[in-house]
Design a protein around this motif. Structure first.
Motif, PDB file in Angstrom:
ATOM      1  N   VAL A  20       0.837  -1.196   0.000  1.00 25.20           N
ATOM      2  CA  VAL A  20       0.000   0.000   0.000  1.00 25.20           C
ATOM      3  C   VAL A  20       0.874   1.249   0.000  1.00 25.20           C
ATOM      4  O   VAL A  20       1.798   1.377   0.801  1.00 25.20           O
ATOM      5  CB  VAL A  20      -0.933   0.010   1.235  1.00 25.20           C
ATOM      6  N   ASP A  21       0.566   2.165  -0.906  1.00 25.31           N
ATOM      7  CA  ASP A  21       1.275   3.435  -1.002  1.00 25.31           C
ATOM      8  C   ASP A  21       0.752   4.381   0.087  1.00 25.31           C
ATOM      9  O   ASP A  21      -0.456   4.620   0.190  1.00 25.31           O
ATOM     10  CB  ASP A  21       1.056   4.030  -2.382  1.00 25.31           C
ATOM     11  N   ALA A  22       1.669   4.922   0.873  1.00 28.55           N
ATOM     12  CA  ALA A  22       1.275   5.826   1.963  1.00 28.55           C
ATOM     13  C   ALA A  22       0.582   7.081   1.434  1.00 28.55           C
ATOM     14  O   ALA A  22      -0.297   7.627   2.096  1.00 28.55           O
ATOM     15  CB  ALA A  22       2.494   6.198   2.793  1.00 28.55           C
ATOM     16  N   GLY A  23       0.944   7.522   0.237  1.00 27.94           N
ATOM     17  CA  GLY A  23       0.302   8.695  -0.349  1.00 27.94           C
ATOM     18  C   GLY A  23      -1.171   8.486  -0.597  1.00 27.94           C
ATOM     19  O   GLY A  23      -1.979   9.406  -0.415  1.00 27.94           O
ATOM     20  N   HIS A  24      -1.548   7.277  -0.989  1.00 29.21           N
ATOM     21  CA  HIS A  24      -2.962   6.976  -1.202  1.00 29.21           C
ATOM     22  C   HIS A  24      -3.736   7.062   0.113  1.00 29.21           C
ATOM     23  O   HIS A  24      -4.869   7.547   0.142  1.00 29.21           O
ATOM     24  CB  HIS A  24      -3.133   5.592  -1.808  1.00 29.21           C
ATOM     25  N   VAL A  25      -3.133   6.576   1.183  1.00 23.24           N
ATOM     26  CA  VAL A  25      -3.801   6.600   2.492  1.00 23.24           C
ATOM     27  C   VAL A  25      -3.936   8.050   2.976  1.00 23.24           C
ATOM     28  O   VAL A  25      -4.985   8.437   3.489  1.00 23.24           O
ATOM     29  CB  VAL A  25      -3.035   5.735   3.507  1.00 23.24           C
ATOM     30  N   GLU A  26      -2.893   8.848   2.796  1.00 24.62           N
ATOM     31  CA  GLU A  26      -2.959  10.254   3.199  1.00 24.62           C
ATOM     32  C   GLU A  26      -4.056  10.987   2.426  1.00 24.62           C
ATOM     33  O   GLU A  26      -4.832  11.753   3.020  1.00 24.62           O
ATOM     34  CB  GLU A  26      -1.625  10.944   2.948  1.00 24.62           C
ATOM     35  N   ASN A  27      -4.138  10.761   1.120  1.00 23.63           N
ATOM     36  CA  ASN A  27      -5.185  11.395   0.320  1.00 23.63           C
ATOM     37  C   ASN A  27      -6.569  10.960   0.778  1.00 23.63           C
ATOM     38  O   ASN A  27      -7.493  11.774   0.839  1.00 23.63           O
ATOM     39  CB  ASN A  27      -5.005  11.074  -1.163  1.00 23.63           C
ATOM     40  N   ILE A  59      -7.464  10.071   3.783  1.00 22.66           N
ATOM     41  CA  ILE A  59      -7.757  10.732   5.059  1.00 22.66           C
ATOM     42  C   ILE A  59      -8.136  12.193   4.832  1.00 22.66           C
ATOM     43  O   ILE A  59      -9.104  12.696   5.412  1.00 22.66           O
ATOM     44  CB  ILE A  59      -6.560  10.604   6.025  1.00 22.66           C
ATOM     45  N   VAL A  60      -7.394  12.895   3.973  1.00 25.05           N
ATOM     46  CA  VAL A  60      -7.676  14.308   3.701  1.00 25.05           C
ATOM     47  C   VAL A  60      -9.063  14.472   3.087  1.00 25.05           C
ATOM     48  O   VAL A  60      -9.845  15.343   3.508  1.00 25.05           O
ATOM     49  CB  VAL A  60      -6.582  14.911   2.783  1.00 25.05           C
ATOM     50  N   VAL A  61      -9.389  13.642   2.104  1.00 28.81           N
ATOM     51  CA  VAL A  61     -10.695  13.738   1.447  1.00 28.81           C
ATOM     52  C   VAL A  61     -11.814  13.377   2.416  1.00 28.81           C
ATOM     53  O   VAL A  61     -12.857  14.039   2.448  1.00 28.81           O
ATOM     54  CB  VAL A  61     -10.734  12.855   0.181  1.00 28.81           C
ATOM     55  N   SER A  62     -11.611  12.353   3.235  1.00 28.88           N
ATOM     56  CA  SER A  62     -12.637  11.964   4.215  1.00 28.88           C
ATOM     57  C   SER A  62     -12.895  13.082   5.208  1.00 28.88           C
ATOM     58  O   SER A  62     -14.048  13.361   5.547  1.00 28.88           O
ATOM     59  CB  SER A  62     -12.206  10.707   4.968  1.00 28.88           C
ATOM     60  N   ARG A  63     -11.832  13.735   5.663  1.00 30.08           N
ATOM     61  CA  ARG A  63     -12.002  14.855   6.598  1.00 30.08           C
ATOM     62  C   ARG A  63     -12.714  16.025   5.927  1.00 30.08           C
ATOM     63  O   ARG A  63     -13.554  16.675   6.533  1.00 30.08           O
ATOM     64  CB  ARG A  63     -10.649  15.313   7.131  1.00 30.08           C
ATOM     65  N   ALA A  64     -12.363  16.299   4.687  1.00 30.57           N
ATOM     66  CA  ALA A  64     -12.993  17.417   3.972  1.00 30.57           C
ATOM     67  C   ALA A  64     -14.474  17.159   3.755  1.00 30.57           C
ATOM     68  O   ALA A  64     -15.300  18.062   3.916  1.00 30.57           O
ATOM     69  CB  ALA A  64     -12.303  17.643   2.634  1.00 30.57           C
ATOM     70  N   ALA A  77     -16.349  15.358   5.609  1.00 31.57           N
ATOM     71  CA  ALA A  77     -17.012  15.382   6.908  1.00 31.57           C
ATOM     72  C   ALA A  77     -17.119  16.801   7.470  1.00 31.57           C
ATOM     73  O   ALA A  77     -17.743  17.006   8.513  1.00 31.57           O
ATOM     74  CB  ALA A  77     -16.266  14.488   7.893  1.00 31.57           C
ATOM     75  N   GLY A  78     -16.505  17.776   6.796  1.00 30.08           N
ATOM     76  CA  GLY A  78     -16.569  19.155   7.273  1.00 30.08           C
ATOM     77  C   GLY A  78     -15.428  19.540   8.171  1.00 30.08           C
ATOM     78  O   GLY A  78     -15.354  20.666   8.652  1.00 30.08           O
ATOM     79  N   ASP A  79     -14.504  18.639   8.428  1.00 33.62           N
ATOM     80  CA  ASP A  79     -13.353  18.919   9.283  1.00 33.62           C
ATOM     81  C   ASP A  79     -12.137  19.059   8.374  1.00 33.62           C
ATOM     82  O   ASP A  79     -11.351  18.148   8.225  1.00 33.62           O
ATOM     83  CB  ASP A  79     -13.156  17.780  10.283  1.00 33.62           C
ATOM     84  N   SER A  80     -12.000  20.242   7.764  1.00 32.46           N
ATOM     85  CA  SER A  80     -10.964  20.420   6.751  1.00 32.46           C
ATOM     86  C   SER A  80      -9.658  20.977   7.306  1.00 32.46           C
ATOM     87  O   SER A  80      -8.817  21.430   6.548  1.00 32.46           O
ATOM     88  CB  SER A  80     -11.475  21.327   5.637  1.00 32.46           C
ATOM     89  N   ASP A  81      -9.474  20.962   8.613  1.00 30.62           N
ATOM     90  CA  ASP A  81      -8.217  21.440   9.186  1.00 30.62           C
ATOM     91  C   ASP A  81      -7.088  20.525   8.750  1.00 30.62           C
ATOM     92  O   ASP A  81      -7.178  19.309   8.854  1.00 30.62           O
ATOM     93  CB  ASP A  81      -8.279  21.451  10.715  1.00 30.62           C
ATOM     94  N   ARG A  82      -6.039  21.138   8.269  1.00 26.45           N
ATOM     95  CA  ARG A  82      -4.880  20.368   7.792  1.00 26.45           C
ATOM     96  C   ARG A  82      -4.033  20.002   9.002  1.00 26.45           C
ATOM     97  O   ARG A  82      -3.364  20.849   9.590  1.00 26.45           O
ATOM     98  CB  ARG A  82      -4.087  21.201   6.798  1.00 26.45           C
ATOM     99  N   ILE A  83      -4.056  18.743   9.378  1.00 28.64           N
ATOM    100  CA  ILE A  83      -3.291  18.264  10.517  1.00 28.64           C
ATOM    101  C   ILE A  83      -2.271  17.256   9.999  1.00 28.64           C
ATOM    102  O   ILE A  83      -2.626  16.287   9.340  1.00 28.64           O
ATOM    103  CB  ILE A  83      -4.203  17.594  11.567  1.00 28.64           C
ATOM    104  N   ALA A 137      -5.343   0.078   7.487  1.00 36.41           N
ATOM    105  CA  ALA A 137      -6.422  -0.914   7.547  1.00 36.41           C
ATOM    106  C   ALA A 137      -7.767  -0.279   7.212  1.00 36.41           C
ATOM    107  O   ALA A 137      -8.563  -0.862   6.471  1.00 36.41           O
ATOM    108  CB  ALA A 137      -6.457  -1.554   8.928  1.00 36.41           C
ATOM    109  N   ALA A 138      -8.023   0.914   7.748  1.00 37.86           N
ATOM    110  CA  ALA A 138      -9.286   1.597   7.445  1.00 37.86           C
ATOM    111  C   ALA A 138      -9.391   1.897   5.960  1.00 37.86           C
ATOM    112  O   ALA A 138     -10.476   1.755   5.359  1.00 37.86           O
ATOM    113  CB  ALA A 138      -9.395   2.890   8.265  1.00 37.86           C
ATOM    114  N   TYR A 139      -8.291   2.298   5.337  1.00 41.40           N
ATOM    115  CA  TYR A 139      -8.276   2.568   3.900  1.00 41.40           C
ATOM    116  C   TYR A 139      -8.575   1.298   3.094  1.00 41.40           C
ATOM    117  O   TYR A 139      -9.383   1.314   2.167  1.00 41.40           O
ATOM    118  CB  TYR A 139      -6.902   3.135   3.531  1.00 41.40           C
TER     119      TYR A 139
END
Length: 135
Positions: free
Chosen positions: A94-101, A103-108, A110-116, A126-128
């Motif tokens: 699994v490419d870590a970049g895919h997982v990061e993307n 997470i970012v899209v899921s947060r956006a 959900a309305g929680d677009s803070d970049r953490i 696993a969630a991905y």
């Protein structure tokens, strides 16, 4: 009811890193009527250090369908190409970049677009994988 699970092995991750496939290697499978932890204890790919990272009950999904869905998005390590896997299907690099993307899209959405800036944990991978296998 069947359980879709994601397992991780540190030894297989080290081997995968040594052969140039990255250390983020996970086994995805479906346990029908069995405990996934018992399957992990038996091991895959000649290693017995597999640990179940996450699991979710699914209905109407078998292992072949889950692997087919994930193979469209991630690199599945071919058990015929890598003898170390010893015929184990469903092992993904699994490419870590895919997982990061993801997470970012899921947060956006959900309305929680803070970049953490967060370190990725095996539970994030696993969630991905579970999300993409059940789509």
């Amino acid at each position: 009811m069947a359980v879709l699970f994601v397992a991780r092995s540190p030894r297989v991750g080290k081997w995968s890193s040594d052969v140039g496939r990255g250390k983020n290697v996970y086994k995805v499978g479906v346990a029908e009527g069995e405990d996934p932890k018992a399957l992990a204890a038996a091991g895959w790919a000649g290693e017995s250090d597999w640990k179940i990272v996450a699991g979710r009950e699914v209905e109407g999904l078998d292992e072949d369908q889950a692997i087919e869905r994930l193979a469209k998005r991630e690199r599945m390590l071919d058990p015929n190409l890598y003898p170390k896997l010893k015929g184990a299907r469903g092992v993904f690099s699994v490419d870590a970049g895919h997982v990061e993307n993801h997470i970012v899209v899921s947060r956006a959405l959900a309305g929680d677009s803070d970049r953490i800036e967060a370190r990725l944990k095996p539970a994030d991978f696993a969630a991905y994988l579970i999300h993409n296998a059940t789509r």
